[in-house]
Design a protein around this motif. Structure first.
Motif, PDB file in Angstrom:
ATOM      1  N   CYS A 118     -43.106  13.327  -0.274  1.00  0.00           N
ATOM      2  CA  CYS A 118     -42.625  13.607  -1.625  1.00  0.00           C
ATOM      3  C   CYS A 118     -43.601  14.564  -2.294  1.00  0.00           C
ATOM      4  CB  CYS A 118     -42.533  12.331  -2.456  1.00  0.00           C
ATOM      5  SG  CYS A 118     -41.293  11.166  -1.850  1.00  0.00           S
ATOM      6  N   GLY A 119     -43.091  15.445  -3.151  1.00  0.00           N
ATOM      7  CA  GLY A 119     -44.009  16.365  -3.814  1.00  0.00           C
ATOM      8  C   GLY A 119     -43.298  17.397  -4.660  1.00  0.00           C
ATOM      9  N   PHE A 120     -44.082  18.411  -5.062  1.00  0.00           N
ATOM     10  CA  PHE A 120     -43.531  19.442  -5.939  1.00  0.00           C
ATOM     11  C   PHE A 120     -44.041  20.827  -5.592  1.00  0.00           C
ATOM     12  CE2 PHE A 120     -47.200  17.674  -8.401  1.00  0.00           C
ATOM     13  CZ  PHE A 120     -47.983  18.815  -8.528  1.00  0.00           C
ATOM     14  N   PHE A 121     -43.202  21.813  -5.936  1.00  0.00           N
ATOM     15  CA  PHE A 121     -43.538  23.234  -5.867  1.00  0.00           C
ATOM     16  C   PHE A 121     -43.608  23.758  -7.294  1.00  0.00           C
ATOM     17  CE2 PHE A 121     -40.960  22.363  -2.054  1.00  0.00           C
ATOM     18  CZ  PHE A 121     -41.770  22.869  -1.039  1.00  0.00           C
ATOM     19  N   GLY A 122     -44.715  24.373  -7.688  1.00  0.00           N
ATOM     20  CA  GLY A 122     -44.822  24.993  -9.002  1.00  0.00           C
ATOM     21  C   GLY A 122     -44.239  26.397  -8.999  1.00  0.00           C
TER      22      GLY A 122
ATOM     23  N   GLY B 126     -45.696  26.977 -14.792  1.00  0.00           N
ATOM     24  CA  GLY B 126     -46.285  25.897 -14.006  1.00  0.00           C
ATOM     25  C   GLY B 126     -45.233  25.113 -13.244  1.00  0.00           C
ATOM     26  N   ILE B 127     -45.174  23.800 -13.462  1.00  0.00           N
ATOM     27  CA  ILE B 127     -44.194  22.966 -12.763  1.00  0.00           C
ATOM     28  C   ILE B 127     -42.783  23.236 -13.282  1.00  0.00           C
ATOM     29  CG2 ILE B 127     -43.545  20.585 -12.168  1.00  0.00           C
ATOM     30  CD1 ILE B 127     -46.178  21.629 -10.985  1.00  0.00           C
ATOM     31  N   TYR B 128     -42.656  23.590 -14.563  1.00  0.00           N
ATOM     32  CA  TYR B 128     -41.341  23.962 -15.100  1.00  0.00           C
ATOM     33  C   TYR B 128     -40.823  25.179 -14.325  1.00  0.00           C
ATOM     34  CZ  TYR B 128     -37.771  25.784 -18.230  1.00  0.00           C
ATOM     35  OH  TYR B 128     -36.592  26.253 -18.744  1.00  0.00           O
ATOM     36  N   SER B 129     -39.570  25.150 -13.959  1.00  0.00           N
ATOM     37  CA  SER B 129     -38.937  26.159 -13.095  1.00  0.00           C
ATOM     38  C   SER B 129     -39.362  26.009 -11.644  1.00  0.00           C
ATOM     39  CB  SER B 129     -39.223  27.606 -13.538  1.00  0.00           C
ATOM     40  OG  SER B 129     -38.688  27.860 -14.793  1.00  0.00           O
ATOM     41  N   GLY B 130     -40.137  24.965 -11.355  1.00  0.00           N
ATOM     42  CA  GLY B 130     -40.450  24.629  -9.980  1.00  0.00           C
ATOM     43  C   GLY B 130     -39.455  23.599  -9.456  1.00  0.00           C
ATOM     44  N   ALA B 131     -39.895  22.770  -8.521  1.00  0.00           N
ATOM     45  CA  ALA B 131     -38.990  21.826  -7.881  1.00  0.00           C
ATOM     46  C   ALA B 131     -39.741  20.568  -7.461  1.00  0.00           C
ATOM     47  CB  ALA B 131     -38.337  22.465  -6.651  1.00  0.00           C
ATOM     48  N   VAL B 132     -39.074  19.418  -7.613  1.00  0.00           N
ATOM     49  CA  VAL B 132     -39.595  18.125  -7.147  1.00  0.00           C
ATOM     50  C   VAL B 132     -38.592  17.540  -6.169  1.00  0.00           C
ATOM     51  CG1 VAL B 132     -40.251  15.768  -7.803  1.00  0.00           C
ATOM     52  CG2 VAL B 132     -40.809  17.674  -9.319  1.00  0.00           C
ATOM     53  N   GLY B 133     -39.091  16.914  -5.108  1.00  0.00           N
ATOM     54  CA  GLY B 133     -38.166  16.295  -4.171  1.00  0.00           C
ATOM     55  C   GLY B 133     -38.863  15.732  -2.962  1.00  0.00           C
ATOM     56  N   TYR B 134     -38.147  15.715  -1.822  1.00  0.00           N
ATOM     57  CA  TYR B 134     -38.653  15.012  -0.644  1.00  0.00           C
ATOM     58  C   TYR B 134     -38.226  15.710   0.640  1.00  0.00           C
ATOM     59  CZ  TYR B 134     -33.869  13.429   0.087  1.00  0.00           C
ATOM     60  OH  TYR B 134     -32.512  13.414   0.316  1.00  0.00           O
ATOM     61  N   PHE B 135     -38.981  15.445   1.683  1.00  0.00           N
ATOM     62  CA  PHE B 135     -38.571  15.674   3.068  1.00  0.00           C
ATOM     63  C   PHE B 135     -38.381  14.305   3.710  1.00  0.00           C
ATOM     64  CE2 PHE B 135     -41.116  19.429   2.093  1.00  0.00           C
ATOM     65  CZ  PHE B 135     -40.360  20.468   2.632  1.00  0.00           C
ATOM     66  N   SER B 136     -37.308  14.129   4.495  1.00  0.00           N
ATOM     67  CA  SER B 136     -37.077  12.865   5.193  1.00  0.00           C
ATOM     68  C   SER B 136     -37.420  13.021   6.680  1.00  0.00           C
ATOM     69  CB  SER B 136     -35.629  12.405   4.997  1.00  0.00           C
ATOM     70  OG  SER B 136     -34.717  13.425   5.346  1.00  0.00           O
ATOM     71  N   PRO B 137     -37.546  11.922   7.413  1.00  0.00           N
ATOM     72  CA  PRO B 137     -37.974  11.998   8.818  1.00  0.00           C
ATOM     73  C   PRO B 137     -37.063  12.834   9.713  1.00  0.00           C
ATOM     74  CG  PRO B 137     -38.198   9.754   8.004  1.00  0.00           C
ATOM     75  CD  PRO B 137     -37.482  10.521   6.937  1.00  0.00           C
ATOM     76  N   ASP B 138     -35.784  12.973   9.358  1.00  0.00           N
ATOM     77  CA  ASP B 138     -34.868  13.802  10.155  1.00  0.00           C
ATOM     78  C   ASP B 138     -34.961  15.278   9.791  1.00  0.00           C
ATOM     79  OD1 ASP B 138     -33.702  13.770   7.667  1.00  0.00           O
ATOM     80  OD2 ASP B 138     -31.837  12.810   8.286  1.00  0.00           O
ATOM     81  N   ASP B 139     -35.959  15.645   8.976  1.00  0.00           N
ATOM     82  CA  ASP B 139     -36.209  17.016   8.530  1.00  0.00           C
ATOM     83  C   ASP B 139     -35.186  17.527   7.522  1.00  0.00           C
ATOM     84  OD1 ASP B 139     -38.628  18.107   9.027  1.00  0.00           O
ATOM     85  OD2 ASP B 139     -38.024  19.352  10.725  1.00  0.00           O
ATOM     86  N   ASP B 140     -34.357  16.655   6.980  1.00  0.00           N
ATOM     87  CA  ASP B 140     -33.571  17.019   5.801  1.00  0.00           C
ATOM     88  C   ASP B 140     -34.502  17.049   4.586  1.00  0.00           C
ATOM     89  OD1 ASP B 140     -31.245  17.223   7.208  1.00  0.00           O
ATOM     90  OD2 ASP B 140     -30.250  15.498   6.297  1.00  0.00           O
ATOM     91  N   PHE B 141     -34.049  17.691   3.517  1.00  0.00           N
ATOM     92  CA  PHE B 141     -34.816  17.690   2.268  1.00  0.00           C
ATOM     93  C   PHE B 141     -33.870  17.835   1.099  1.00  0.00           C
ATOM     94  CE2 PHE B 141     -35.074  22.232   3.680  1.00  0.00           C
ATOM     95  CZ  PHE B 141     -34.436  22.843   2.610  1.00  0.00           C
ATOM     96  N   ASP B 142     -34.377  17.558  -0.088  1.00  0.00           N
ATOM     97  CA  ASP B 142     -33.589  17.738  -1.317  1.00  0.00           C
ATOM     98  C   ASP B 142     -34.572  17.962  -2.460  1.00  0.00           C
ATOM     99  OD1 ASP B 142     -31.426  17.950  -2.979  1.00  0.00           O
ATOM    100  OD2 ASP B 142     -30.668  15.914  -2.666  1.00  0.00           O
ATOM    101  N   PHE B 143     -34.400  19.073  -3.194  1.00  0.00           N
ATOM    102  CA  PHE B 143     -35.299  19.407  -4.297  1.00  0.00           C
ATOM    103  C   PHE B 143     -34.484  19.791  -5.528  1.00  0.00           C
ATOM    104  CE2 PHE B 143     -38.042  19.777  -0.680  1.00  0.00           C
ATOM    105  CZ  PHE B 143     -39.246  19.260  -1.147  1.00  0.00           C
ATOM    106  N   ASN B 144     -34.927  19.288  -6.671  1.00  0.00           N
ATOM    107  CA  ASN B 144     -34.272  19.610  -7.935  1.00  0.00           C
ATOM    108  C   ASN B 144     -34.874  20.881  -8.531  1.00  0.00           C
ATOM    109  OD1 ASN B 144     -36.724  18.967  -9.165  1.00  0.00           O
ATOM    110  ND2 ASN B 144     -35.972  17.175 -10.239  1.00  0.00           N
ATOM    111  N   VAL B 145     -34.356  21.259  -9.664  1.00  0.00           N
ATOM    112  CA  VAL B 145     -34.968  22.303 -10.499  1.00  0.00           C
ATOM    113  C   VAL B 145     -35.627  21.588 -11.674  1.00  0.00           C
ATOM    114  CG1 VAL B 145     -34.557  24.348 -11.936  1.00  0.00           C
ATOM    115  CG2 VAL B 145     -33.200  23.980  -9.856  1.00  0.00           C
ATOM    116  N   VAL B 146     -36.908  21.842 -11.889  1.00  0.00           N
ATOM    117  CA  VAL B 146     -37.614  21.147 -12.970  1.00  0.00           C
ATOM    118  C   VAL B 146     -37.232  21.784 -14.305  1.00  0.00           C
ATOM    119  CG1 VAL B 146     -39.825  20.396 -13.904  1.00  0.00           C
ATOM    120  CG2 VAL B 146     -39.487  20.489 -11.435  1.00  0.00           C
ATOM    121  N   ILE B 147     -36.172  21.237 -14.903  1.00  0.00           N
ATOM    122  CA  ILE B 147     -35.749  21.585 -16.256  1.00  0.00           C
ATOM    123  C   ILE B 147     -35.521  20.262 -16.995  1.00  0.00           C
ATOM    124  CG2 ILE B 147     -34.753  23.840 -15.765  1.00  0.00           C
ATOM    125  CD1 ILE B 147     -32.014  22.488 -15.491  1.00  0.00           C
TER     126      ILE B 147
END
Length: 420
Positions: free
Chosen positions: A75-79, A353-374
């Motif tokens: 789990c984590g974020f991209f700024g 910064g984190i606004y306009s970035g993304a928060v989400g996850y990678f799962s063990p099957d290498d899928d992922f899902d990230f939101n837009v930080v708004i």
């Protein structure tokens, strides 16, 4: 370990309260929204057994190496300022928050909730369940109200929009997302309480509580940046906003007006074109497609125009690279993308910064899902600094005063929770 949960809301609150006592915690809640691409209703990641913190420069490759070493849940974020790694850009504006550009952790404990079942992944799941059960929920009913100030007066904002439209007239850009920061200094809030109030006032499909040390992301985002499901990539940009009405007839009329509004349609289709272009960098040739164009989706405060763009991922392209290929998300930049980002560095008065970035996850099957930080409140507890950005799309036909009002509409839920 899978357990049946009788009082789901109480269980989630207790689990979040316990999670928030750790230095690393991530809570992602879809709030019951029906979405064909969502893997679960709620994810709660607690504690860190491995983590990475990186700055723009080699952050994506560092994350790829970290991902190789940690192939399970992350789990984590991209700024937003990772744009400076993706393109030859820089950011010199004020930053009151001091978040890293990138942070991910491999959780010690993970809880996945689907329906009334909670799957607890931990070396000691019974201990996790016991710790959640013994939580006494703390409520803060009398938090002092927090007055957020903007870095723009209304007139300064209107003047900036007028200047940006001159660039559009000259052909420098077609559309951009111009953002302003609302902030407060020397403020102390209880992040758990503020988030639970925000999630009550504005429940959205990508709601987030994220803690990194004493830094918090308290989010009510309605927007998906990018998801991967097996070989499929999905992006769902939002462009187009209209205020909800209590009167059902008036509310339905507003929806129809949004669906047929030339400026909103223009915004949306330009960003869809940009997202399609971004996805071609990761797509198997000929697979980029628009699944839904100009879809109207309703949330507690607003109606939004959302489009869905998909593609099939190239063979052997790492998921981290697919994210880099589309970052930052087109809905928060404008078009052409690089020119719009350069220009907004001139007109905006704070780092996103984190606004306009993304928060989400990678799962063990290498899928992922990230939101837009708004629609998200960012908080540095050590500094007592709170920040909330709001933006809107500026086109040739945009009305500066209406765009200013749209920013206030987007800020409404956060301002209500803070008592401002």
């Amino acid at each position: 370990m899978i357990v049946q949960v009788n009082d789901l809301q109480n269980f989630k609150l207790k689990a979040l309260q316990w999670a928030s006592s750790y230095n690393s915690a991530c809570y992602l809640d879809s709030n019951g929204f029906d979405d064909p691409y969502t893997k679960f209703d709620t994810l709660i990641a607690i504690g860190s057994k491995a983590q990475i913190k990186a700055s723009a420069g080699s952050a994506f490759s560092d994350l790829q190496n970290f991902r190789t070493d940690n192939p399970g849940w992350l789990c984590g974020f991209f700024g937003y300022d990772l744009k400076n790694e993706v393109e030859k850009l820089s950011s010199q504006n004020f930053d009151g928050l001091d978040f890293p550009d990138l942070y991910f952790f491999a959780p010690v404990h993970l809880i996945i909730i689907k329906g009334n079942q909670a799957e607890i992944m931990s070396d000691d799941p019974q201990h996790v369940l016991s710790r959640i059960d013994e939580q006494e929920l703390i409520t803060y009913d009398n938090q002092p109200s927090t007055h957020l100030k903007s870095r723009f007066t209304k007139q300064e904002y209107v003047d900036a929009v007028t200047a940006i439209q001159e660039h559009i007239t000259r052909g420098d850009i077609y559309v951009t997302n111009f953002c302003q920061e609302f902030y407060a200094d020397d403020v102390h809030i209880d992040p758990f309480s503020v988030f639970t109030q925000l999630n009550t006032v504005s429940p959205n499909p990508f709601s987030t509580f994220f803690k990194w040390n004493n830094n918090y992301i308290l989010g009510a985002s309605p927007e998906r940046f990018l998801a991967k499901r097996r070989r499929k990539l999905i992006s769902q940009p939002i462009k187009g906003t209209a205020k909800r009405h209590d009167d059902l007839e008036a509310d339905e009329l507003v929806k129809q007006e949004l669906r047929n509004h030339p400026k909103e349609l223009q915004e949306n289709v330009m960003i869809v074109d940009l997202v399609r272009n971004d996805l071609t960098k990761s797509a198997k040739q000929g697979t980029v497609a628009t699944e839904e164009l100009f879809g109207i989706h309703s949330f507690r405060q607003v109606h939004q125009m959302i489009s869905t763009v998909v593609c099939e991922l190239q063979e052997h392209l790492p998921p981290v690279q697919a994210i880099k290929n589309s970052f930052p998300m087109g809905s928060m930049t404008g078009a052409p993308k690089i020119s719009a980002m350069q220009l907004m560095e001139q007109y905006e008065r704070s780092k996103r910064g984190i606004y306009s970035g993304a928060v989400g996850y990678f799962s063990p099957d290498d899928d992922f899902d990230f939101n837009v930080v708004i629609r998200s409140l960012l908080y540095n507890a050590d500094k007592g600094y709170i920040s909330f950005h709001a933006g809107s799309a500026i086109t040739y036909h945009a009305n500066a005063e209406k765009e200013y009002e749209e920013c206030l509409l987007k800020a409404k839920a956060v301002l209500e929770v803070l008592g401002g």
